[in-house]
Design a protein around this motif. Structure first.
Motif, PDB file in Angstrom:
ATOM      1  N   VAL A 125       0.866  -1.100  -0.227  1.00  0.00           N
ATOM      2  CA  VAL A 125       0.140   0.047  -0.089  1.00  0.00           C
ATOM      3  C   VAL A 125       0.851   1.260  -0.090  1.00  0.00           C
ATOM      4  O   VAL A 125       0.549   2.385  -0.807  1.00  0.00           O
ATOM      5  N   GLU A 126       2.088   1.342   0.832  1.00  0.00           N
ATOM      6  CA  GLU A 126       2.845   2.225   0.883  1.00  0.00           C
ATOM      7  C   GLU A 126       4.232   1.631   1.261  1.00  0.00           C
ATOM      8  O   GLU A 126       4.285   0.949   2.048  1.00  0.00           O
ATOM      9  N   GLY A 127       5.192   1.995   0.307  1.00  0.00           N
ATOM     10  CA  GLY A 127       6.438   1.376   0.505  1.00  0.00           C
ATOM     11  C   GLY A 127       7.550   2.266   0.956  1.00  0.00           C
ATOM     12  O   GLY A 127       7.350   3.100   1.972  1.00  0.00           O
ATOM     13  N   ILE A 128       8.726   2.269   0.264  1.00  0.00           N
ATOM     14  CA  ILE A 128       9.770   3.147   1.005  1.00  0.00           C
ATOM     15  C   ILE A 128       9.552   4.569   0.691  1.00  0.00           C
ATOM     16  O   ILE A 128       9.021   4.908  -0.273  1.00  0.00           O
ATOM     17  N   GLY A 129       9.855   5.184   1.901  1.00  0.00           N
ATOM     18  CA  GLY A 129       9.652   6.720   1.843  1.00  0.00           C
ATOM     19  C   GLY A 129       8.815   7.208   3.090  1.00  0.00           C
ATOM     20  O   GLY A 129       8.796   8.706   3.355  1.00  0.00           O
ATOM     21  N   ASP A 130       8.194   6.526   3.815  1.00  0.00           N
ATOM     22  CA  ASP A 130       7.418   6.603   5.017  1.00  0.00           C
ATOM     23  C   ASP A 130       8.346   6.043   6.138  1.00  0.00           C
ATOM     24  O   ASP A 130       9.232   5.520   6.218  1.00  0.00           O
ATOM     25  N   ASP A 131       7.699   6.219   7.490  1.00  0.00           N
ATOM     26  CA  ASP A 131       8.189   5.936   8.714  1.00  0.00           C
ATOM     27  C   ASP A 131       8.174   4.330   8.824  1.00  0.00           C
ATOM     28  O   ASP A 131       8.943   3.588   9.086  1.00  0.00           O
ATOM     29  N   ALA A 132       7.328   3.925   8.076  1.00  0.00           N
ATOM     30  CA  ALA A 132       6.966   2.599   8.130  1.00  0.00           C
ATOM     31  C   ALA A 132       6.419   2.159   6.511  1.00  0.00           C
ATOM     32  O   ALA A 132       5.484   2.847   6.086  1.00  0.00           O
ATOM     33  N   ALA A 133       6.252   0.724   6.197  1.00  0.00           N
ATOM     34  CA  ALA A 133       5.726   0.318   5.193  1.00  0.00           C
ATOM     35  C   ALA A 133       4.278  -0.081   5.493  1.00  0.00           C
ATOM     36  O   ALA A 133       3.943  -0.348   6.455  1.00  0.00           O
ATOM     37  N   VAL A 134       3.393   0.233   4.592  1.00  0.00           N
ATOM     38  CA  VAL A 134       1.867  -0.256   4.821  1.00  0.00           C
ATOM     39  C   VAL A 134       1.805  -1.563   3.760  1.00  0.00           C
ATOM     40  O   VAL A 134       1.774  -1.466   2.737  1.00  0.00           O
ATOM     41  N   LEU A 135       1.276  -2.863   4.476  1.00  0.00           N
ATOM     42  CA  LEU A 135       1.257  -3.880   3.418  1.00  0.00           C
ATOM     43  C   LEU A 135      -0.161  -4.454   3.852  1.00  0.00           C
ATOM     44  O   LEU A 135      -0.594  -4.302   4.751  1.00  0.00           O
ATOM     45  N   SER A 136      -0.636  -5.112   2.616  1.00  0.00           N
ATOM     46  CA  SER A 136      -2.067  -6.075   2.809  1.00  0.00           C
ATOM     47  C   SER A 136      -1.674  -7.361   2.530  1.00  0.00           C
ATOM     48  O   SER A 136      -0.708  -7.811   1.881  1.00  0.00           O
ATOM     49  N   VAL A 137      -2.594  -8.231   3.242  1.00  0.00           N
ATOM     50  CA  VAL A 137      -2.453  -9.587   3.071  1.00  0.00           C
ATOM     51  C   VAL A 137      -3.732 -10.312   2.808  1.00  0.00           C
ATOM     52  O   VAL A 137      -4.785  -9.774   3.543  1.00  0.00           O
ATOM     53  N   ARG A 138      -4.268 -11.251   1.961  1.00  0.00           N
ATOM     54  CA  ARG A 138      -5.514 -11.805   1.958  1.00  0.00           C
ATOM     55  C   ARG A 138      -5.858 -12.531   3.286  1.00  0.00           C
ATOM     56  O   ARG A 138      -5.194 -13.051   4.166  1.00  0.00           O
ATOM     57  N   SER A 139      -7.174 -12.331   3.272  1.00  0.00           N
ATOM     58  CA  SER A 139      -7.767 -13.246   4.438  1.00  0.00           C
ATOM     59  C   SER A 139      -7.418 -14.546   4.445  1.00  0.00           C
ATOM     60  O   SER A 139      -7.355 -15.231   3.415  1.00  0.00           O
ATOM     61  N   GLY A 140      -7.187 -15.266   5.430  1.00  0.00           N
ATOM     62  CA  GLY A 140      -7.127 -16.655   5.678  1.00  0.00           C
ATOM     63  C   GLY A 140      -5.536 -17.009   5.635  1.00  0.00           C
ATOM     64  O   GLY A 140      -5.372 -18.140   5.471  1.00  0.00           O
ATOM     65  N   GLN A 141      -4.732 -15.965   5.623  1.00  0.00           N
ATOM     66  CA  GLN A 141      -3.114 -16.100   5.662  1.00  0.00           C
ATOM     67  C   GLN A 141      -2.681 -15.726   6.974  1.00  0.00           C
ATOM     68  O   GLN A 141      -3.071 -14.786   7.415  1.00  0.00           O
ATOM     69  N   GLU A 142      -1.652 -16.242   7.225  1.00  0.00           N
ATOM     70  CA  GLU A 142      -0.594 -15.695   8.305  1.00  0.00           C
ATOM     71  C   GLU A 142       0.673 -15.189   8.018  1.00  0.00           C
ATOM     72  O   GLU A 142       1.024 -15.517   6.656  1.00  0.00           O
ATOM     73  N   TRP A 143       1.291 -14.390   8.700  1.00  0.00           N
ATOM     74  CA  TRP A 143       2.547 -13.982   8.072  1.00  0.00           C
ATOM     75  C   TRP A 143       3.779 -14.937   8.806  1.00  0.00           C
ATOM     76  O   TRP A 143       3.626 -15.580   9.846  1.00  0.00           O
ATOM     77  N   LEU A 144       4.591 -14.891   7.860  1.00  0.00           N
ATOM     78  CA  LEU A 144       5.974 -15.747   8.318  1.00  0.00           C
ATOM     79  C   LEU A 144       7.120 -14.433   8.189  1.00  0.00           C
ATOM     80  O   LEU A 144       7.118 -13.875   7.278  1.00  0.00           O
ATOM     81  N   VAL A 145       7.911 -14.399   9.414  1.00  0.00           N
ATOM     82  CA  VAL A 145       9.043 -13.485   9.365  1.00  0.00           C
ATOM     83  C   VAL A 145      10.261 -14.024   9.679  1.00  0.00           C
ATOM     84  O   VAL A 145      10.574 -14.882  10.580  1.00  0.00           O
ATOM     85  N   ALA A 146      11.409 -13.691   9.043  1.00  0.00           N
ATOM     86  CA  ALA A 146      12.630 -14.350   9.242  1.00  0.00           C
ATOM     87  C   ALA A 146      13.635 -13.216   8.960  1.00  0.00           C
ATOM     88  O   ALA A 146      13.360 -12.033   8.340  1.00  0.00           O
ATOM     89  N   VAL A 147      14.753 -13.324   9.683  1.00  0.00           N
ATOM     90  CA  VAL A 147      15.795 -12.435   9.512  1.00  0.00           C
ATOM     91  C   VAL A 147      16.893 -13.191   9.605  1.00  0.00           C
ATOM     92  O   VAL A 147      17.326 -14.123  10.240  1.00  0.00           O
ATOM     93  N   ASP A 148      18.040 -12.570   8.365  1.00  0.00           N
ATOM     94  CA  ASP A 148      19.317 -13.209   8.420  1.00  0.00           C
ATOM     95  C   ASP A 148      20.266 -11.807   8.297  1.00  0.00           C
ATOM     96  O   ASP A 148      20.006 -11.161   7.767  1.00  0.00           O
TER      97      ASP A 148
END
Length: 352
Positions: free
Chosen positions: A31-54
């Motif tokens: 929804v909003e990417g690089i350029g603000d304090d945080a990104a705004v993202l959308s995800v479809r109903s019925g899904q969960e987030w996976l988060v990884a860092v390396d």
């Protein structure tokens, strides 16, 4: 592109602006990417987030002698993509942080981001933000990757049960062999001389180390078909990741030497350098293929589907009842020996 001295935001814009078009970002759910304090993202109903860092640290995870700048950027993202694949998920959004020393000028950083965005394009990942700071000596690149998976269906390490089979989605040891060869050659340059420098190292081994191919499609197939009862990506070595499955599931894994996939390039290179292919395959690391378990009744269907998809798949052992452990059945005697819980230390004195 030559970047003059800029502040933090100027550098981020110089390295990221215009890399991904608005149509792709919108389709990806940005929804909003690089350029603000945080990104705004959308995800479809019925899904969960996976988060990884390396995180990749110069002189610890990569060397200028073995990796081009673009390879560093590519691999920093690919390692995270593999983590999402190991859950059966779809990689979606990346945040990239870089701590940059004086030795990494603007042109070197541009090449790093070239590689990172190349990997992002291959796996449809939207880069939506990040951070940059100065560093006194060595480069540090950290990528946080966000993926999605169907609700309640993420494949964990803890589902292996006695009577199941152990599989991998590709050969192991190739990356370690590629690194071995690169470290034994003269210092890396961007000039044409590099071609002759690596001519004696099989190209597949060099590619495996510099540009790994995470098993995203394999992970999705395993989830969609419901075949994998447990899953893990091989970043620290086959032995280390097998131990993680065994401990998380409370079972013993028996790997069979005769079933381990040994590529011809790996075996021939190892013999020419006085190395043991089996040691590279067990402890090499950074192959970014998947290891998992499956009910034996699904083996045939899984093999056939992977064959039709043009994807590699190898059954390499069994899950047994017992205290968490990993054992290896030797090919010549069929005797068993314990497999150490360790990964291959590429930079330890004496290992090369």
């Amino acid at each position: 592109m030559t970047v003059p001295p800029l502040d933090e935001f100027g550098r981020i814009r110089a390295w990221t602006e215009g890399r991904q078009n608005a149509g792709f970002l919108q389709q990806a759910g940005v929804v909003e990417g690089i350029g603000d304090d945080a990104a705004v993202l959308s995800v479809r109903s019925g899904q969960e987030w996976l988060v990884a860092v390396d995180t990749m640290v110069e002189q610890v995870h990569f060397l200028n002698e073995t990796m081009r700048e673009s390879d560093v950027g590519y691999k920093a993202l690919a390692a995270n993509v593999s983590d999402i694949a190991a859950m059966g998920g779809v990689p979606k959004f990346a945040l990239v942080s870089a701590s940059v020393p004086p030795s990494w000028n603007a042109d070197r950083m541009k090449r790093l981001y070239d590689g990172l965005y190349e990997c992002a394009g291959l796996y449809n990942v939207a880069v939506v933000g990040g951070d940059t700071t100065s560093a006194p000596q060595d480069l540090v690149v950290s990528v946080t990757l966000i993926g999605t998976v169907e609700q309640g269906r993420a494949i964990l390490r803890s589902g292996a049960k006695p009577g199941q089979s152990v599989f991998v989605t590709g050969p192991t040891g190739l990356s370690a062999a590629g690194l071995h060869g690169l470290m034994r050659r003269s210092p890396l340059t961007e000039a044409a001389g590099e071609k002759s420098r690596i001519a004696s190292i099989p190209a597949r081994l060099v590619q495996a180390h510099r540009r790994p191919a995470p098993s995203v499609r394999a992970g999705r197939l395993l989830l969609e078909k419901g075949w994998a009862t447990s899953l893990n990506d091989i970043s620290d070595g086959l032995a280390s990741e097998a131990w993680e499955l065994a401990e998380a599931s409370g079972v013993k894994l028996l790997l069979k030497e005769k079933l381990l996939p040994m590529s011809g390039e790996l075996a021939s290179y190892a013999r020419s350098e006085g190395l043991r292919p089996l040691e590279l395959a067990l402890f090499g690391g950074e192959d970014y293929v998947l290891i998992g378990t499956v009910d034996k009744e699904h083996e045939a269907a899984m093999r056939e589907t992977f064959r039709k998809e043009g994807l590699p798949l190898f059954i390499i052992g069994d899950v047994e009842q017992g205290k968490p452990a990993v054992e290896l059945e030797l090919a010549d005697t069929r005797k068993r020996r314990p497999v150490e819980k360790k990964g291959y230390n590429h930079f330890a004195e004496g290992t090369m």
